[in-house]
Scaffold this motif. Sequence first.
Motif, short mmCIF file in Angstrom:
data_model
loop_
_atom_site.label_atom_id
_atom_site.label_comp_id
_atom_site.label_asym_id
_atom_site.label_seq_id
_atom_site.Cartn_x
_atom_site.Cartn_y
_atom_site.Cartn_z
N VAL A 194 1.25 4.77 -2.73
CA VAL A 194 0.71 5.82 -2.03
C VAL A 194 1.71 6.73 -2.19
O VAL A 194 1.47 8.04 -2.52
CB VAL A 194 -0.03 5.68 -0.68
CG1 VAL A 194 -0.09 6.94 -0.12
CG2 VAL A 194 -1.25 4.87 -0.95
N ARG A 236 -7.31 2.38 -1.58
CA ARG A 236 -6.06 2.55 -1.12
C ARG A 236 -6.28 3.15 0.33
O ARG A 236 -7.20 3.84 0.50
CB ARG A 236 -4.83 3.33 -1.78
CG ARG A 236 -4.38 2.51 -2.88
CD ARG A 236 -3.69 1.37 -2.67
NE ARG A 236 -3.28 0.54 -3.94
CZ ARG A 236 -2.67 -0.60 -3.72
NH1 ARG A 236 -2.53 -1.08 -2.54
NH2 ARG A 236 -2.40 -1.40 -4.82
N ALA A 258 -4.33 8.96 0.35
CA ALA A 258 -4.31 7.75 -0.58
C ALA A 258 -5.16 8.46 -2.04
O ALA A 258 -5.95 9.18 -1.63
CB ALA A 258 -5.15 6.75 -0.17
N ASN A 309 0.83 -1.24 -0.08
CA ASN A 309 0.08 0.00 0.04
C ASN A 309 0.93 1.35 0.04
O ASN A 309 0.57 2.28 -0.69
CB ASN A 309 -0.85 0.04 1.26
CG ASN A 309 -2.00 1.24 1.49
OD1 ASN A 309 -2.78 1.38 0.64
ND2 ASN A 309 -1.34 2.22 2.15
#
Length: 540
Positions: A252, A410, A405, A248
């Motif tokens: 990001v 996300r 995000a 993640n």
Amino acid sequence: KARVSPDTSAPRPTGPIGYFEVVFSRVAVRTQPTTEGRMLNVVNRGQLLRGVPHLVGEVPWLCIGAQVCKELNADAKEAWVLVHGKTVGLGELLRATDKKPQAPKPKIAKVQILLKHGQRPGEIKLMVPVSSMIEDIKKILIDELGRGHIDKLQFVKKTGNTFQEYSKSEKLGTLREIHVLGIGLPAPGTAAAAGATAVSPEGAGAGGGGPQEQALGRTTATAPPVPEPAPPMDEQAKISANMAAVANARAVLPEPLEYEVVRDDPPVYVRTEPSANAAAVGKLELGQLVLGFSGGGWLRLRSGSGGWNLEAPLVGSWVFIGVRLAHRRSKLSVRVRFAEALEVAWPGFPQHQVAYSVEWKPSQVVEDGSTPISHFTGTSDTQVLVGPIPQGSAIQMRVVTKFPAPLPNRSDAKVFGPWKDVKMRKRILAELEDDPEVRLDPFGQVRGGCPASGCWSYVGNTLPVGEDQDERRGEDEDSEDEEAVNAARTYANVQASPSMVKCKRCGRSYADHRRGPESTLDLAKYTLQSFMVMNAFVYI
């Protein structure tokens, strides 16, 4: 004839081949008898190594041969292990011993079985000892999934809508497919369902062979579904969660993060997975700079140009951040210390839209042993005034950066900076607090409390706050910004800028403090004069 001096740096055998026991937690196996040698693997406390002791200069090393290297999965014909760590600030690492390695246990024949859920889609394949009993296979399944309760787990033979439950003491024999109730299984076709391999628990397979499938069951009524407990967070689940957090962060964050190794005791090992139990593939040195994406307290390493190059085995591997790695752009510095506040700054990410929060807590644990409550100050700038903080206290501070995000699927990514130890200034003496002069702003106006900071009373620059002449500055090993200090000490005239003249208690402008009655202490020395109001109006 000239006498040739012996080469004292060449390895010299000091004894016959023998066994040495690892007595330190972890010791590196290297290609050369030097701490600069490339690391091949790591041996753990209690392992036995067979080799020949040597001296390299005055440093003892153990040379291990090709067979031992093969057992350690080290691709070399010979390797070296440091015997005593005095040259690197450690003690004894290996010790000669009369112990002999135990004979390897005979391999247990294993077979693959298929476990299928009795009432809904779900299956898993396991490798189990051929001599296993039903109870043993239940334990293997629970260990593989990391969840479930053996008393609620049922192994059955399904015939139409009727289940025959197998007795826990019955043996596997030639049975290769079993239906399961009381626990969820992975969906068919997933990696978790195909090719799962499990290690049998202690005692599995005691008793030898088994009867045929038709002799394994007893007829029962149709079994109702058993409620399945929520799965606990086992080791594999933690690894998966850490990997997902880093994935993640990679989606990001705009770029890899820069970290510096600030401590190396204990050593900063690089591991194959984000787990303290994973195998080590190398280690980082004090002061080394690395790039990577962070998540779950772990950093996945990446290589880069310039000083960011890494050896191939380390790229893509994992290192625990803890207190031994520090994010470089989140390092706090103290610009000015006030009596109950700190002006701090950090490099940050000025080219990106992020949100910062500065967190602080007391350095000492409270008396009942509980974790101290942290305090937060939110900002979008890389410089902020933090307070109120108790006078004379010792605290820890860090900055947390939140990257929003970019997509709905996300999560926001957070980057945690290192904790910094900070010592506040000394307390303001009570007799100085009672001096009326300290309440005057640059215009001679009495100032009271500050609603914005909670400061109960203004403290002007006539009061020596925070350090005596004999008090050593920078007890937290951080020097203040002299320009900022000088600005805070300015005692301005009537042209003073409110942003420049600050309360020495809370660090906020004198203009943020409530006005009090004008001081009349020095009016007697002036001659009264008349004035005409020339403007349209004048505030009183």
